[in-house]
Scaffold this motif. Structure first.
Motif, PDB file in Angstrom:
ATOM      1  N   PRO A 103      -2.922   5.588   2.382  1.00  0.00           N
ATOM      2  CA  PRO A 103      -3.827   4.801   1.535  1.00  0.00           C
ATOM      3  C   PRO A 103      -3.456   4.943   0.069  1.00  0.00           C
ATOM      4  O   PRO A 103      -3.050   6.019  -0.381  1.00  0.00           O
ATOM      5  CB  PRO A 103      -5.198   5.410   1.817  1.00  0.00           C
ATOM      6  CG  PRO A 103      -5.060   6.084   3.140  1.00  0.00           C
ATOM      7  CD  PRO A 103      -3.633   6.568   3.203  1.00  0.00           C
ATOM      8  N   SER A 104      -3.608   3.854  -0.688  1.00  0.00           N
ATOM      9  CA  SER A 104      -3.265   3.911  -2.104  1.00  0.00           C
ATOM     10  C   SER A 104      -4.311   4.662  -2.917  1.00  0.00           C
ATOM     11  O   SER A 104      -4.034   5.079  -4.038  1.00  0.00           O
ATOM     12  CB  SER A 104      -3.089   2.497  -2.664  1.00  0.00           C
ATOM     13  OG  SER A 104      -4.306   1.777  -2.580  1.00  0.00           O
ATOM     14  N   ASN A 148     -10.707   5.308  -2.577  1.00  0.00           N
ATOM     15  CA  ASN A 148     -11.594   4.151  -2.511  1.00  0.00           C
ATOM     16  C   ASN A 148     -11.138   3.165  -1.445  1.00  0.00           C
ATOM     17  O   ASN A 148     -11.961   2.594  -0.732  1.00  0.00           O
ATOM     18  CB  ASN A 148     -11.662   3.442  -3.863  1.00  0.00           C
ATOM     19  CG  ASN A 148     -12.466   4.222  -4.891  1.00  0.00           C
ATOM     20  OD1 ASN A 148     -13.261   5.091  -4.537  1.00  0.00           O
ATOM     21  ND2 ASN A 148     -12.246   3.930  -6.160  1.00  0.00           N
ATOM     22  N   GLU A 149      -9.818   2.960  -1.336  1.00  0.00           N
ATOM     23  CA  GLU A 149      -9.321   2.033  -0.339  1.00  0.00           C
ATOM     24  C   GLU A 149      -9.558   2.589   1.070  1.00  0.00           C
ATOM     25  O   GLU A 149      -9.912   1.843   1.992  1.00  0.00           O
ATOM     26  CB  GLU A 149      -7.838   1.733  -0.561  1.00  0.00           C
ATOM     27  CG  GLU A 149      -7.358   0.578   0.302  1.00  0.00           C
ATOM     28  CD  GLU A 149      -6.039  -0.011  -0.151  1.00  0.00           C
ATOM     29  OE1 GLU A 149      -6.001  -1.226  -0.370  1.00  0.00           O
ATOM     30  OE2 GLU A 149      -5.058   0.748  -0.270  1.00  0.00           O
ATOM     31  N   LEU A 204      -5.123   4.176   6.764  1.00  0.00           N
ATOM     32  CA  LEU A 204      -6.153   3.140   6.781  1.00  0.00           C
ATOM     33  C   LEU A 204      -6.529   2.745   8.203  1.00  0.00           C
ATOM     34  O   LEU A 204      -7.689   2.405   8.471  1.00  0.00           O
ATOM     35  CB  LEU A 204      -5.690   1.915   5.987  1.00  0.00           C
ATOM     36  CG  LEU A 204      -5.500   2.120   4.486  1.00  0.00           C
ATOM     37  CD1 LEU A 204      -5.058   0.820   3.829  1.00  0.00           C
ATOM     38  CD2 LEU A 204      -6.770   2.642   3.826  1.00  0.00           C
ATOM     39  N   MET A 220      -5.080  -4.809   4.991  1.00  0.00           N
ATOM     40  CA  MET A 220      -5.200  -4.101   3.718  1.00  0.00           C
ATOM     41  C   MET A 220      -3.799  -3.695   3.261  1.00  0.00           C
ATOM     42  O   MET A 220      -2.801  -4.146   3.814  1.00  0.00           O
ATOM     43  CB  MET A 220      -6.133  -2.903   3.870  1.00  0.00           C
ATOM     44  CG  MET A 220      -7.570  -3.307   4.186  1.00  0.00           C
ATOM     45  SD  MET A 220      -8.738  -1.920   4.195  1.00  0.00           S
ATOM     46  CE  MET A 220      -8.795  -1.511   2.435  1.00  0.00           C
ATOM     47  N   GLY A 258      -9.296  -5.617  -0.170  1.00  0.00           N
ATOM     48  CA  GLY A 258      -8.919  -4.573  -1.110  1.00  0.00           C
ATOM     49  C   GLY A 258      -7.931  -5.049  -2.155  1.00  0.00           C
ATOM     50  O   GLY A 258      -7.304  -6.096  -2.017  1.00  0.00           O
ATOM     51  N   SER A 309     -14.172  -6.047  -2.016  1.00  0.00           N
ATOM     52  CA  SER A 309     -14.990  -4.850  -1.791  1.00  0.00           C
ATOM     53  C   SER A 309     -15.546  -4.872  -0.376  1.00  0.00           C
ATOM     54  O   SER A 309     -15.525  -5.914   0.301  1.00  0.00           O
ATOM     55  CB  SER A 309     -16.141  -4.806  -2.795  1.00  0.00           C
ATOM     56  OG  SER A 309     -17.057  -5.865  -2.520  1.00  0.00           O
TER      57      SER A 309
END
Length: 199
Positions: A28-29, A32-33, A59, A119, A148, A180
């Motif tokens: 994940p980047s 939050n993602e 993810l 995503m 995202g 979001s």
């Protein structure tokens, strides 16, 4: 959001239960993602979708965790002979499908999809997403939602560089974005009503 009304086998699947395919990277980047992926999985399950995903971490695992928390069936789709090399499935997968090659894997995803959610990720996620876009413009307009900021930036690039553009014979009404988890939830409610033939 462009509502889609399904006919034939897709409509039959919608009455029997909906299937969402989730594509997302193993790294994940941001936190939050990852949290967004989990919320997406939870929202999909609450809306009545089962989940197809790669089965591994990042993810994918976050989306699977969210879906499983609501009791959804979570299916891992992998390749014969690669499972040992790629490692164990995440603990949220309740079923698995093992296929002979990448083409069969992509076809399994897309032929069963009532919705594709993509995503950010690496080249594998990029391959899955672009296959989905091509499938939706040529085979069946399955809804594709890019969720995202990483996926939104990719879509901007594809449009800007004319890798992806609309024509009379290749409409893009199947394509949407969600910046979001809340935006995704709103979009999903409208889409799901359309898929099951509601008002």
């Amino acid at each position: 959001m462009n509502a889609l009304h399904l006919a034939g086998p897709a409509a039959s699947r919608a009455r029997e239960g909906l299937t969402a395919v989730f594509f997302g990277g193993v790294v994940p980047s941001s936190a939050n993602e990852e949290a967004m992926a989990e919320e997406i999985g939870r929202s999909l399950a609450q809306a009545g979708y089962q989940l197809l995903h790669g089965g591994y971490n990042g993810l994918m695992e976050a989306a699977a965790r969210g879906a499983a928390s609501q009791g959804a069936t979570v299916t891992a789709v992998t390749l014969i002979g690669k499972h040992d090399e790629w490692g164990a499935f995440n603990p949220h997968a309740t079923m698995s499908v093992h296929l002979p090659d990448l083409g069969a894997r992509l076809n399994h995803y897309l032929d069963h999809a009532d919705l594709v959610v993509a995503m950010g990720g690496g080249v594998g996620t990029l391959h899955e997403l672009t296959a989905s876009l091509y499938y939706a413009t040529t085979i069946r307009p399955v809804p594709v939602c890019l969720a995202g900021p990483a996926a939104a930036r990719l879509l901007d690039f594809l449009h800007h560089e004319r890798w992806l553009y609309e024509t009379p014979t290749r409409p893009l009404g199947f394509l949407s974005t969600a910046e979001s988890a809340d935006a995704f939830r709103t979009h999903l409610a409208t889409l799901t009503t359309s898929l099951i033939g509601g008002p």
